[in-house]
Write an enzyme that holds these catalytic residues in place. Structure first.
Site, PDB file in Angstrom:
ATOM      1  N   ASP A 241      35.090  35.508  35.918  1.00 16.22           N
ATOM      2  CA  ASP A 241      35.649  36.791  35.496  1.00 16.22           C
ATOM      3  C   ASP A 241      35.095  37.946  36.326  1.00 16.22           C
ATOM      4  O   ASP A 241      33.911  37.965  36.670  1.00 16.22           O
ATOM      5  CB  ASP A 241      35.312  37.016  34.014  1.00 16.22           C
ATOM      6  CG  ASP A 241      35.801  38.340  33.494  1.00 16.22           C
ATOM      7  OD1 ASP A 241      37.026  38.507  33.371  1.00 16.22           O
ATOM      8  OD2 ASP A 241      34.961  39.230  33.228  1.00 16.22           O
ATOM      9  N   GLU A 310      38.813  35.457  39.361  1.00 14.58           N
ATOM     10  CA  GLU A 310      39.629  36.607  38.983  1.00 14.58           C
ATOM     11  C   GLU A 310      39.150  37.846  39.723  1.00 14.58           C
ATOM     12  O   GLU A 310      38.006  38.274  39.568  1.00 14.58           O
ATOM     13  CB  GLU A 310      39.542  36.865  37.482  1.00 14.58           C
ATOM     14  CG  GLU A 310      40.446  37.999  37.030  1.00 14.58           C
ATOM     15  CD  GLU A 310      39.810  38.961  36.035  1.00 14.58           C
ATOM     16  OE1 GLU A 310      40.569  39.615  35.302  1.00 14.58           O
ATOM     17  OE2 GLU A 310      38.575  39.078  36.010  1.00 14.58           O
TER      18      GLU A 310
END
Length: 594
Positions: A241, A310
């Site tokens: 993330d 990401e």
């Protein structure tokens, strides 16, 4: 958070030419057009990754919150659909300020979701069904309730530099101010004063999410240990993330103004050249890739462990995540968000073709493309493109070469619930924005509970109140109804996954063209196999399509997959020279000799 934008055709062509020119050493048309000739395709290279947002997926104990036992109970549904890999949004222990993206213990399961025994059962059950589990890993920051942060704030020598701490400065009136003008993604200063420590700490997201200091080798070792812990639990990899926020300029300079807004507390106020996409991020990606490769090599009985990353970043940055100029490999799957950020319901056929070609042409040789159609941070497909486009967008996603990523509910055409009240709103950026502006930024609408049936709370929970309201359209839009219907979005989605098993979609050559401003088509070809053609009308009007030039000669087509509103049916033979597509229709056909 990348803003969606549209490019003129001239700008697109100039940019594409620029990409090709500046990246001459990269393979240009080969990665776009050539068939994959390798006999071996690893498990992840043609997978459909299904993102589960656990809090909204299925509640097993009636508390209104989804949990691991709920996920376990629905694994047979994933297997029946044809899903072979799923990534779970964060399940680690957390105060839930940002619903799991503020981790207080990386080696414990969030109590609301279950226990470690539940997780081990989940992995074992998934494995028995042929489904691999990917975990969402949040390395950029922890919760301010994490033991590391508490010890760092107390200046414990072992944790003193675990986070990014800095002294403030005094203004002309002698009032203490943050070290610089950096802003939080969630609005406001990225710095928070800590009274006990007597310094500011950096938080690129919520103030309860202090940034870790990855320039400290002890932090890197601690995070490596976390990854190894979960690998030993049987996970097949990680989705990393907010990767491009990992490092900041150590000298803490002010960032230059962007000119986009006059609000100094807005994230758009400055250009984030000192807080995003620093070169050190790539080194960390490569470090983690090596860790995963080493683990795979030492545990030869298991499948390849992979990394999905990401980052809303420039294309060059993402391509370097695949492999840098020196040939050092990083992420197997740097997420491709172009269908989320660069096209919309207003885009024409050329916009879609441009964004597809751009990724394939720019991608280094020997790597695998990926396509993310939706996620928990952005409006759903049916909301962005319109409900009539659901089948066409899933056809696009699932017949392109490479990996497809589906957010839970997109297989049904679930829609954002935009009428969530201020009182029921829980998303941190929305709460920060306030009652007047919360709807502009809230991510709650795309996170509402999964719509399993027309039972109470859409079959998600028996609770009197769920953590987010259920979209009222569940009475007609739900999985049970779509399973029973003669035609449905779910049945189209399931047929597409079945179609993906064909060698021509696994290894076939790929070519794509805009047939007009409103229609584009692409074909997949492989020696000794039938050619497949996907045709998509992105306009709100019926279009007459002639495929003769695209497929080189007049031919008959046999419909393989058609949408719920199509006049065509699977198995029907139609002409390539006079094909009528209704508004927002997609169609997949097999070529026959004329």
């Amino acid at each position: 958070m990348a803003a969606a934008h549209q490019l003129t055709r001239t700008t697109q062509l100039l940019l594409l030419c620029s990409l090709l020119w500046t990246q001459a050493p990269r393979p240009v048309m080969s990665s776009l057009l050539s068939a994959q000739t390798e006999d071996f395709i690893d498990w992840w290279q043609h997978a459909v990754f299904y993102q589960i947002y656990p809090r909204s997926f299925k509640d097993s104990n009636g508390d209104g919150i989804g949990d691991l036992q709920g996920v376990i109970s629905k694994l047979p549904y994933l297997a029946e659909t044809g899903i072979t890999a799923t990534w779970l949004s964060p399940i680690f222990q957390s105060p839930m300020v940002d619903f799991g993206y503020d981790v207080s213990d990386y080696k414990s399961i969030q109590t609301e979701y279950g226990t470690m025994a539940d997780f081990e059962q989940l992995v074992n059950t998934a494995t028995s069904l042929g489904i691999k589990i990917i975990l969402d890993f949040v390395p950029n920051h922890t919760s301010d309730k994490h033991e590391w942060f508490i010890k760092s704030a107390a200046r414990d020598p072992l944790y003193d530099n675990f986070y990014v701490w800095a002294d403030g400065k005094l203004d002309n009136q002698g009032v203490r101010q943050p070290p610089n003008n950096w802003q939080s993604v969630f609005y406001g200063s990225a710095w928070q004063w800590h009274e006990q420590r007597g310094q500011y700490y950096l938080h690129q997201f919520a103030k309860e999410q202090p940034d870790l200091n990855f320039r400290n080798p002890a932090v890197v070792r601690a995070m490596d240990d976390v990854l190894l812990f979960w690998l030993n639990k049987g996970v097949a990899g990680f989705r990393i993330d907010a990767l491009n926020h990992l490092f900041e300029d150590e000298t803490l300079p002010d960032e230059p103004l962007s000119g986009k807004t006059t609000d100094p507390l807005s994230y758009d106020y400055t250009k984030h050249i000192y807080t995003k996409d620093l070169p050190e991020v790539l080194s960390m990606v490569q470090h983690w890739r090596q860790l995963l490769d080493d683990y795979t090599a030492k545990h030869s009985e298991g499948a390849t462990r992979i990394m999905m990353t990401e980052a809303y970043a420039d294309l060059q940055v993402l391509m370097d995540y695949y492999e840098d100029a020196g040939g050092v490999r990083g992420s197997q799957l740097p997420f491709n968000f172009h269908f989320i950020t660069d096209v919309s319901g207003d885009s024409d056929a050329r916009d879609f073709v441009y964004n597809i070609e751009k990724w394939l042409i720019y991608m280094p040789r020997g790597h695998t493309a990926n396509w993310v159609m939706g996620n928990h941070d952005k409006p759903r497909v049916a909301t962005r493109f319109g409900p009539a486009s659901v089948d066409a967008m899933n056809m696009l996603l699932l017949t392109l070469p490479g990996v497809a990523v589906t957010y839970n509910g997109e297989e049904l055409g679930m829609q954002d619930y935009d009428e969530i009240s201020w009182e029921d709103t829980v998303d941190p950026p929305a709460r920060i924005a306030g009652k007047l502006d919360y709807k502009k930024v809230s991510r709650d609408p795309e996170r509402t509970p999964f719509q399993w049936s027309n039972a109470t709370n859409a079959g998600f929970s028996t609770a009197a109140k769920t953590w987010l309201p259920v979209n009222p359209n569940y009475l007609v839009l739900n999985l049970e109804a779509q399973k029973q219907a003669v035609k449905s979005h779910y049945k189209v989605y399931k047929s597409l996954i079945e179609l993906r098993k064909l060698p021509v979609l696994r290894r076939g050559r790929f070519s794509i063209e805009p047939l007009s401003r409103t229609v584009f088509a692409f074909k997949r070809t492989l020696k000794d196999y039938d050619t497949l053609v996907t045709i998509i009308n992105v306009s709100a009007k019926e279009q007459l399509v002639n495929l003769t030039d695209f497929i080189n000669r007049p031919q008959k087509l046999v419909v393989e997959v058609a949408g719920v509103d199509s006049v065509y049916a699977p198995g029907q033979t139609i002409s390539s020279s006079a094909l009528t597509l209704s508004a927002h229709e997609g169609l997949i056909c097999k070529l026959l000799d004329a």
